[in-house]
Design an enzyme around this catalytic site. Structure first.
Site, mmCIF file in Angstrom:
data_model
loop_
_atom_site.group_PDB
_atom_site.id
_atom_site.type_symbol
_atom_site.label_atom_id
_atom_site.label_comp_id
_atom_site.label_asym_id
_atom_site.label_seq_id
_atom_site.Cartn_x
_atom_site.Cartn_y
_atom_site.Cartn_z
ATOM 1 N N CYS A 1 9.330 -20.690 -31.411
ATOM 2 C CA CYS A 1 8.693 -21.597 -30.444
ATOM 3 C C CYS A 1 9.078 -23.049 -30.718
ATOM 4 C CB CYS A 1 7.166 -21.415 -30.511
ATOM 5 S SG CYS A 1 6.208 -22.775 -29.840
ATOM 6 N N CYS B 1 6.207 -25.324 -31.638
ATOM 7 C CA CYS B 1 5.766 -25.052 -33.014
ATOM 8 C C CYS B 1 6.681 -25.753 -34.011
ATOM 9 C CB CYS B 1 5.748 -23.550 -33.290
ATOM 10 S SG CYS B 1 4.762 -22.581 -32.132
ATOM 11 N N CYS C 1 -23.041 8.327 -39.516
ATOM 12 C CA CYS C 1 -21.592 8.121 -39.373
ATOM 13 C C CYS C 1 -21.155 6.811 -40.019
ATOM 14 C CB CYS C 1 -21.240 8.136 -37.886
ATOM 15 S SG CYS C 1 -19.666 7.380 -37.461
ATOM 16 N N CYS D 1 -19.621 4.317 -37.648
ATOM 17 C CA CYS D 1 -20.664 3.700 -36.811
ATOM 18 C C CYS D 1 -21.357 2.571 -37.566
ATOM 19 C CB CYS D 1 -21.689 4.749 -36.382
ATOM 20 S SG CYS D 1 -21.005 6.152 -35.486
#
Length: 440
Positions: free
Chosen positions: A54, A57, A190, A193
């Protein structure tokens, strides 16, 4: 000759692989050290997401290094090669380069850097952010490493923003709702989870705030509500489904971090949301509410109606509506006023009574604004807003450091303007003979 070729090749490889090295004061950040270095840190961080190829950049690199050296021991300055570490860039919804994020007190909610790209501007902005962070701590706000520990275990958020769904309330709450729902089916035992739970809670809070409650996150304990889980073919945990009214549920296949979930929710919101309303600035409340409720408010000052007529004004408003539709995912506010109707507003934005139509974007939290320098067209405004969304472009402080005074005005009636009526001159009392005496 071979030695020279080898040296050149080595230089090219180093250039392609990254813009910074271990000898710089810029900390190289990767998915393996980002959480430890940034999220769990008590320090203020400025992080640049860049791509080695870039051009912008590459031009920023010397100023970024210089700012890092100047801020050494005061503010942390880092860089992420987003071309190499796409997953990390994706967590923060990086869509252009370079993008600079400021990780302050709450590391889970970094702010976009909106300033100029010179080393001096970067340092000044960093010190202002540091001052704000210290002031927040003095006022009792917490963050820093506390937020980092929450993030490392899955993020921070409020469980109250996750709606508990059951066999009894699911149809009425989700299926009959006009809102979009992301629903997690989980089992308390779980492990995946449990890892998702804090991320889900944090995302629920962010999504509620950023979509004004139009996208909701819910959770179903599938071990308790087995019929509901079976109804949607849930066979593993956690399973996430997307529900939209009148459509079959869709499987969520995105990432499980807070930024991933928020990004998907905002995509869903923007796909289904109407464009934001374009409001005429009729009084102080319209300006204040719009600018304070949104990250940015985009304000157009259109030519006087006598200069354009209704057709010309509607053409300008149509351009704004198209841009509001294009950038509706940003959830910005959109306003317009007529030239000369709000002179204090024009003065505070440096518009100064000429060059209509004009456009400015205001960040009311920082009291900074940027002006459209290109044409008032779809292309010109798109380039202006694109640069703003990527943190590019110059900004200035709103005149007076506060939103200006607004004069109450009547709304435009949608018609062409009319010249003011001139008073008829009564010549009945004028002696024509007297006029003739003035002749040369």
């Amino acid at each position: 000759m071979n030695t020279l070729i080898g040296a050149v090749a080595c230089t090219l490889i180093l250039t392609v692989n990254g813009l910074y090295s271990s000898s710089d004061d810029v900390v190289e950040l990767t998915p393996s050290n980002f959480n430890r270095e940034v999220i769990q840190s008590d320090s203020l961080w400025l992080v640049e997401f860049y791509a080695p190829w870039c051009g912008h950049c590459q031009r920023l690199t010397p100023d970024w290094k210089k700012a890092a050296t100047a801020l050494k021991g005061v503010v942390k300055v880092g860089a992420v090669d987003a071309d190499q570490h796409k997953s990390l860039a994706g967590q923060y919804n990086i869509r252009g380069f370079p993008t600079i994020k400021v990780f302050g007190l709450n590391k889970n909610k970094p702010e976009d850097y909106q300033g100029a790209r010179s080393s001096q501007a970067i340092v000044d902005s960093a010190l202002n952010s540091l001052k704000s962070m210290v002031k927040d701590r003095l006022g009792g706000k917490t963050g820093g490493s506390d937020h980092g520990r929450q993030q490392s275990s899955g993020g921070s958020g409020s469980k109250k923003d996750v709606i508990e769904l059951t066999d009894d309330n699911f149809d009425k709450t989700v299926l009959d709702s006009e809102d979009i729902w992301l629903v997690e089916f989980f089992a308390p035992w779980c492990g995946h989870c449990k890892n998702l739970e804090p991320e889900w809670a944090a995302a629920a809070t962010d999504v509620k705030e950023q979509t004004k409650g139009k996208v909701k996150l819910g959770a179903v304990d599938a071990t308790v509500h087995q019929m509901l889980a079976s109804r949607y073919g849930v066979r593993g945990f956690p399973t996430i489904k997307i529900f939209r009214k009148g459509e079959d549920p869709e499987d969520y296949d995105g990432g499980r971090t807070r930024p991933d979930i928020v990004a998907r929710a905002l995509d869903l919101f923007s796909e289904n949301a109407p464009p934001p309303e374009l409001l005429e600035i009729l009084n102080e409340d319209v300006l204040k509410k719009t600018c304070e409720d949104y990250q940015l408010c985009i304000i157009a000052v259109l030519p006087h109606i006598l200069d354009t007529g209704a057709a010309g004004r509607n053409a300008y408003l149509d351009v704004m509506m198209k841009m509001a539709e294009k950038y509706k995912k940003k959830i910005w506010g959109w306003l317009w006023t007529e030239a000369g109707a709000q002179m204090d507003l024009e003065a505070s934005l440096g518009i100064g009574g000429f060059g209509y139509p004009a456009m400015a974007a205001i960040n009311a939290r920082k009291m900074k604004y940027a002006l459209l320098k290109g044409s008032f067209s779809e292309t010109g405004i798109h380039e202006f807003l694109r640069d703003l969304s990527m943190g590019r472009g110059s900004t200035a402080t709103v005149g007076g450091g506060a939103l200006p005074k607004i004069n109450p005005v009547e709304p435009w009636d949608g018609k062409d303007g009319e010249l003011p009526m001139e008073d008829d001159i009564d010549l009945s009392d004028v002696e024509l003979d007297d006029l003739e005496k003035d002749e040369l």
